[in-house]
Design a protein around this motif. Sequence first.
Motif, PDB file in Angstrom:
ATOM      1  N   TRP A  52       0.856  -1.203   0.228  1.00 49.70           N
ATOM      2  CA  TRP A  52       0.036   0.055   0.107  1.00 49.70           C
ATOM      3  C   TRP A  52       1.106   1.078   0.124  1.00 49.70           C
ATOM      4  CZ3 TRP A  52      -0.765   3.986   3.540  1.00 49.70           C
ATOM      5  CH2 TRP A  52      -1.726   4.951   3.380  1.00 49.70           C
ATOM      6  N   ILE A  53       1.842   1.386   0.745  1.00 48.74           N
ATOM      7  CA  ILE A  53       2.772   2.408   0.972  1.00 48.74           C
ATOM      8  C   ILE A  53       3.463   2.854  -0.389  1.00 48.74           C
ATOM      9  CG2 ILE A  53       4.973   3.408   2.001  1.00 48.74           C
ATOM     10  CD1 ILE A  53       3.802   2.136   4.818  1.00 48.74           C
ATOM     11  N   GLY A 101       2.627   1.591  -3.333  1.00 50.44           N
ATOM     12  CA  GLY A 101       1.735   2.045  -4.299  1.00 50.44           C
ATOM     13  C   GLY A 101       1.149   3.403  -4.111  1.00 50.44           C
ATOM     14  N   TRP A 102       1.008   4.008  -3.051  1.00 46.23           N
ATOM     15  CA  TRP A 102       0.527   5.075  -2.535  1.00 46.23           C
ATOM     16  C   TRP A 102       1.339   6.169  -3.297  1.00 46.23           C
ATOM     17  CZ3 TRP A 102       2.240   8.553   1.165  1.00 46.23           C
ATOM     18  CH2 TRP A 102       1.614   9.690   1.367  1.00 46.23           C
ATOM     19  N   TRP A 103       2.924   5.815  -2.806  1.00 46.77           N
ATOM     20  CA  TRP A 103       3.936   6.684  -3.146  1.00 46.77           C
ATOM     21  C   TRP A 103       4.097   6.822  -4.847  1.00 46.77           C
ATOM     22  CZ3 TRP A 103       8.512   6.050  -5.885  1.00 46.77           C
ATOM     23  CH2 TRP A 103       9.461   7.150  -5.863  1.00 46.77           C
ATOM     24  N   ARG A 131       1.998   6.007  -7.089  1.00 45.51           N
ATOM     25  CA  ARG A 131       0.909   6.678  -7.806  1.00 45.51           C
ATOM     26  C   ARG A 131       0.946   8.529  -7.601  1.00 45.51           C
ATOM     27  NH1 ARG A 131      -3.484   5.210 -10.697  1.00 45.51           N
ATOM     28  NH2 ARG A 131      -5.298   6.310 -10.345  1.00 45.51           N
ATOM     29  N   ARG A 132       1.210   8.902  -6.478  1.00 48.11           N
ATOM     30  CA  ARG A 132       1.173  10.360  -6.297  1.00 48.11           C
ATOM     31  C   ARG A 132       2.701  10.819  -7.163  1.00 48.11           C
ATOM     32  NH1 ARG A 132      -0.152  13.286  -1.251  1.00 48.11           N
ATOM     33  NH2 ARG A 132       0.905  14.795  -2.649  1.00 48.11           N
ATOM     34  N   TRP A 163      -0.095   4.764 -15.829  1.00 43.00           N
ATOM     35  CA  TRP A 163       0.352   3.340 -14.847  1.00 43.00           C
ATOM     36  C   TRP A 163      -0.121   2.491 -16.015  1.00 43.00           C
ATOM     37  CZ3 TRP A 163      -0.614   2.204  -9.306  1.00 43.00           C
ATOM     38  CH2 TRP A 163      -0.020   3.137  -8.501  1.00 43.00           C
TER      39      TRP A 163
END
Length: 95
Positions: free
Chosen positions: A20-21, A23-25, A27-28, A37
């Motif tokens: 999650w971390i 992927g979140w990073w 993505r941003r 993506w």
Amino acid sequence: MTESDAPAAFTFASTLGTVWIVGWWMRRDSQRQGIAWLYDMGMFLYILWPFIMPYYLLKSRGARGLLVVLGYVVAWIGGYFVGVLTATVFVVGIE
């Protein structure tokens, strides 16, 4: 389960949290960099994130990405040694 095994819930949460971390990073950061993506980035990250992160950093930042990869490796190795040192202190302290 022995004393040294981590609970299944912790293992699951740790794996999920890491993906999650990352992927979140990504993505941003990819939105800021203007990089598109893949269709199923979640599964791709789950399976290959240790290889995707260095590639992504080199692709999006060039040579500066190597510094980020190096920082990650140093943090990972440093965390390992801190864990070994802590375990050694507590195990030796008990015996």
